[in-house]
Design an enzyme around this catalytic site. Structure first.
Site, PDB file in Angstrom:
ATOM      1  N   CYS A 140       0.821  -1.218   0.000  1.00  0.00           N
ATOM      2  CA  CYS A 140       0.000   0.000   0.000  1.00  0.00           C
ATOM      3  C   CYS A 140       0.853   1.266   0.000  1.00  0.00           C
ATOM      4  O   CYS A 140       0.640   2.180  -0.813  1.00  0.00           O
ATOM      5  CB  CYS A 140      -0.953  -0.011   1.194  1.00  0.00           C
ATOM      6  N   HIS A 198      -2.288   1.537   7.002  1.00  0.00           N
ATOM      7  CA  HIS A 198      -2.730   1.462   5.604  1.00  0.00           C
ATOM      8  C   HIS A 198      -2.874   2.853   5.004  1.00  0.00           C
ATOM      9  O   HIS A 198      -3.302   3.794   5.674  1.00  0.00           O
ATOM     10  CB  HIS A 198      -4.063   0.728   5.513  1.00  0.00           C
ATOM     11  N   GLU A 217      -6.109   1.547  -4.047  1.00  0.00           N
ATOM     12  CA  GLU A 217      -5.271   0.982  -2.991  1.00  0.00           C
ATOM     13  C   GLU A 217      -4.701  -0.362  -3.414  1.00  0.00           C
ATOM     14  O   GLU A 217      -5.226  -1.027  -4.310  1.00  0.00           O
ATOM     15  CB  GLU A 217      -6.092   0.787  -1.721  1.00  0.00           C
TER      16      GLU A 217
END
Length: 414
Positions: free
Chosen positions: A338, A381, A393
């Site tokens: 990510c 994240h 993402e």
């Protein structure tokens, strides 16, 4: 006689006033007693609510401390997973190189064996050794043949050992990665549970605040009602006392007039002191101080949105859709995690940002009006905001870069 009547009239009026004062004092004391009788009931209720609120707030503080600890652990795990992923990528490269070298050595050995057999079989080779001439040449030829075999065998064993070592390391790293991922999943579940509990407790605090405000309002209304009732009662009593005093004064005046009828004109001129009326205006002035606290609003600096850079970042993110998720991955088109995706997208716009989500959160600025290209952040994240409540993402292992609905705690801008 006129002086006596005047003294009696003055005494009556003074006595009436003193009597009214005593009655007023009694009424005031009664009013205070009534208000004090009402106040403890509401005060107990308010104190109880405040105690409940304090207890819930303490729970929220404890839960928040636990949540902060979980978030720190998630961030630490993210860093470890990135490092482990990078190590795994490196071992895959090392394994590939070792396997290629092993294959090359094997091919070279086959060529030498083929050459030896093309120039004679094992017997022919022995004949070469025996017909080499003198003893020194014969020994040299025999030693050479043996060295070729030993060299090939050693090299093959060496490369095979290297391959095995790299494979073992890779297996160990993948096991470590799996354990870290499992821990991260557990921590994220705990985070979700704590978030839900904190929201529930915060709502409970808000409800208690509303109950406290309502209890305070009712207490104020009840006290005002009691005070108004008491004021009206006192006013009625005062009027009754004044009426009674006036009747007594008139009766006395009539008595004086009848007993002093011979000196009526003189008595009237001397005793007509005129009714002095005392008006007491009781106004309760409640000093309300409206403290207007003007907060200077020392707001943190928020960088201006760069639309051109935002478009480049979003376009870069779109170009990576379908790329596999790889822990520690930072190679576009091959494998990305990510933060690797976000860092690479920003690099395309000439913007340098940190590698991990925790450092990104610390280095950037939180904004409340996200624009395309801003970063969607939550503990462990990050993703690229593309507008309309969506983001791009790299979700997790086993998945590819994709467009999803926003899941976010903060929006970050650089």
């Amino acid at each position: 006689m006129m002086h006596i009547c005047g003294d009696i009239d003055i005494k009556i009026r003074i006595g009436g006033k003193m009597k009214l004062k005593r009655v007023g004092s009694v009424f005031l004391a009664t009013a205070l007693t009534c208000s004090l009788a009402v106040t403890p009931v509401f005060a107990d209720e308010i104190d109880d609510l405040k105690n409940q609120k304090e207890a819930v707030q303490n729970e929220v503080s404890s839960l928040q401390s636990q949540l902060n600890s979980i978030i720190s652990k998630i961030t630490e795990l993210e860093n470890q997973l990135i490092e482990t992923g990078e190590e795994i990528s490196q071992t895959e490269e090392d394994l590939k190189v070792a396997q290629e070298e092993e294959e090359q050595q094997y091919e070279a050995m086959k060529l030498r064996i083929k050459y030896m057999y093309e120039n004679g079989s094992g017997t022919a080779t022995m004949e070469k050794v025996l017909t080499s001439g003198d003893m020194s040449s014969m020994l040299t030829q025999a030693e050479y043949s043996q060295q070729v075999h030993d060299y090939d065998r050693e090299k093959l064993e060496e490369y095979a050992a290297t391959v095995q070592k790299v494979e073992d390391l890779q297996t160990s790293l993948k096991e470590k990665q799996s354990q870290l991922q499992q821990s991260q999943t557990e921590f994220e579940a705990q985070q979700d549970e704590l978030d839900a509990t904190i929201q529930e407790k915060s709502a409970e605090v808000e409800d208690l605040d509303a109950q406290i405000d309502e209890a305070v309002r009712k207490a104020a209304e009840e006290a005002a009602r009691k005070a108004e009732e008491e004021r009206k009662r006192q006013e009625e009593e005062r009027k009754k006392q004044e009426e009674e005093a006036r009747r007594q004064q008139e009766a006395q005046q009539n008595h004086n007039n009848s007993s002093n009828s011979s000196n009526e004109s003189a008595g009237e001129s001397g005793g007509n002191s005129g009714g002095s009326s005392n008006s007491n205006s009781n106004g309760s002035s409640g000093g309300s101080s409206s403290g207007s606290s003007s907060s200077s609003g020392s707001s943190n600096f928020v960088p201006d949105y760069n639309q051109s850079a935002g478009q480049i970042i979003v376009s870069a993110a779109y170009s990576q859709i379908g790329v596999p998720y790889v822990w520690g991955g930072s190679t576009p088109g091959v494998g990305l995690d990510c933060s690797g995706l976000v860092q690479w997208c920003y690099r395309q716009a000439g913007i340098s940002i940190p590698r991990t989500s925790g450092d990104i959160r610390a280095a950037g600025t939180v904004v409340s009006n996200p624009q395309p290209g801003d970063i969607c952040w939550k503990p462990g994240h990050v993703a690229i905001y593309i507008g309309n409540g969506q983001m791009i993402e790299a979700p997790k292992p086993g998945m590819t870069v994709r467009v999803t609905s926003v899941r976010v705690v903060d929006y970050i801008r650089f």
